[in-house]
Design an enzyme around this catalytic site. Structure first.
Site, mmCIF file in Angstrom:
data_model
loop_
_atom_site.group_PDB
_atom_site.id
_atom_site.type_symbol
_atom_site.label_atom_id
_atom_site.label_comp_id
_atom_site.label_asym_id
_atom_site.label_seq_id
_atom_site.Cartn_x
_atom_site.Cartn_y
_atom_site.Cartn_z
ATOM 1 C CD GLN A 18 94.255 12.671 38.283
ATOM 2 O OE1 GLN A 18 95.009 11.877 37.787
ATOM 3 N NE2 GLN A 18 93.977 12.677 39.561
ATOM 4 C CB VAL A 159 89.666 10.719 30.603
ATOM 5 C CG1 VAL A 159 89.940 12.217 30.760
ATOM 6 C CG2 VAL A 159 88.313 10.511 29.925
ATOM 7 C CD GLU A 160 93.378 11.656 34.639
ATOM 8 O OE1 GLU A 160 94.418 12.252 34.300
ATOM 9 O OE2 GLU A 160 92.430 12.221 35.194
ATOM 10 C CB SER A 161 97.422 7.867 30.662
ATOM 11 O OG SER A 161 96.910 6.588 31.035
ATOM 12 C CE1 TYR A 358 89.628 13.520 34.153
ATOM 13 C CE2 TYR A 358 88.189 13.026 36.014
ATOM 14 C CZ TYR A 358 89.291 12.718 35.235
ATOM 15 O OH TYR A 358 90.035 11.604 35.521
#
Length: 376
Positions: A18, A159-161, A358
């Site tokens: 990720q 959170v990722e993108s 995370y």
């Protein structure tokens, strides 16, 4: 996503799946770099020109090991050898990727409060609320189909993108080839990670050949993660689904496919519907056996009774909990550490990124967004 070891790695866990990994390493260790800025630059759909293209210092067309790998891959996968050679040969070495996979400097305190503040903040909360409202029906369908809460799906994508705004500007072929054949040898797990990236490169070329995507055009993170959910190629192949029913899987442009794929991923790793991810925990100092409680790391290993016998008392809401628990420790720099009692579902969340920091960030982001929604 495949893991590199059957056992849990020490924190910070290395997980190239990720884009959130870059934020994790840089935020917790206090590092900043031009590569961070490039990796977080907004970009659109697959196939667009990178915002910050790497300098063409070296290509792999005359790299002996890379070309031997290409021939072997083509034979095993039944692909055109000339095509595989051309794709790998055109890849450019990325010095920035080599630098970013190095272990974080030792001795810098990790800081849960600082990490949390990076993600639980107004811009991401507003974007998450808009995403949820725009895709409410799809999120509900994914929750019904896979049993995974909409809040967790929304938290992960945020959170990722940042809901597709930050998906990386590195060519995936460059990142994977660089780390497959130029992974820093001084790294303590260089051999295992070299094999991991070679496997991901193989998965990537097989995926693009099978789907008709251009392997030279796809952009992602410095580690080769792609799309809104930042799936590595192996995860795309195993867990990505066509949730909008248009006959193709598109994690770059289809929010429905992204939502369904994230939910499917968690289901595949054993998500248990209705089970909380964690409980508040307090300590009975008179019998606290912290070293024993922390020994399994975040792997749930203790019953509720054995947890209590070692001095960890969970909130009364967990009185009916019958599964295993783990004591999850979060450092706060020089301030006192934070603790929660993680369940099997907390552990499932860490299969997306091997980090308790995370996991708690995506959980709390999703919950905060859900709490901010207007009544339906």
């Amino acid at each position: 996503m495949p893991t590199l070891s059957a056992s849990l790695p020490p924190f910070p866990a290395w997980r190239p799946a990720q884009a959130g990994l870059l934020a994790l390493l840089l935020t917790l260790t206090g590092q900043t770099s031009q590569a961070q800025a490039q990796a977080q630059t907004p970009r659109g759909s697959a196939g667009k020109t990178p915002v910050a293209a790497p300098a063409a210092t070296f290509t792999y067309d005359h790299h002996e090991a890379a070309m031997a790998f290409a021939d072997d891959l083509a034979q095993r996968r039944g692909l055109d050898p000339a095509w595989v050679r051309a794709q790998i040969g055109a890849a450019q070495r990325l010095p920035g990727a080599i630098r970013l996979v190095q272990p974080a400097p030792g001795g810098t305190p990790k800081n849960w409060a600082a990490y949390r503040a990076r993600f639980i903040e107004p811009v991401r909360l507003r974007a998450g609320q808009a995403f949820w409202l725009a895709h409410r029906e799809t999120l509900a369908r994914a929750e019904q189909t896979y049993g995974v809460p909409a809040s967790l799906i929304v938290g992960v994508i945020g959170v990722e993108s940042l809901y597709g705004q930050h998906t990386g500007t590195f060519r995936v072929i460059d990142a994977l080839t660089t780390l497959a054949f130029d992974f820093p040898p001084q790294h303590p797990r260089a051999a295992a990670r070299t094999e991991f990236f070679r496997s991901e490169l193989e998965q990537f070329l097989s995926l693009t050949q099978r789907t008709g995507m251009d392997p030279q055009a796809l952009l992602g993170s410095y580690a080769g993660a792609m799309g809104w959910p930042q799936f590595m190629p192996s995860s795309w192949a195993r867990y990505a689904i066509d949730f909008d029913g248009d006959g193709r899987i598109d994690l770059f442009n289809s929010p429905a496919d992204v939502i369904g794929s994230v939910a499917h991923y968690f289901q595949a790793f054993g998500w248990q519907p209705g089970l909380p991810t964690h409980y508040p925990v307090r300590f009975d100092d008179s019998r606290l056996d912290l070293s024993t409680l922390l020994a399994p790391d975040i792997l749930p290993s203790f019953s509720l009774d054995s947890f209590a016998a070692k001095g960890a008392l969970v909130d009364v809401g967990a009185a009916r909990h019958t599964g295993k628990l783990a004591l999850v420790e979060l450092e706060n720099g020089q301030a006192p550490r934070s603790y929660v009692a993680g369940t099997e579902n907390f552990y499932v969340v860490t299969r997306y990124n091997w980090s308790s920091y995370y996991a708690l960030a995506v959980i709390e982001l999703g919950q905060a967004i859900e709490a901010s929604l207007p009544p339906p």
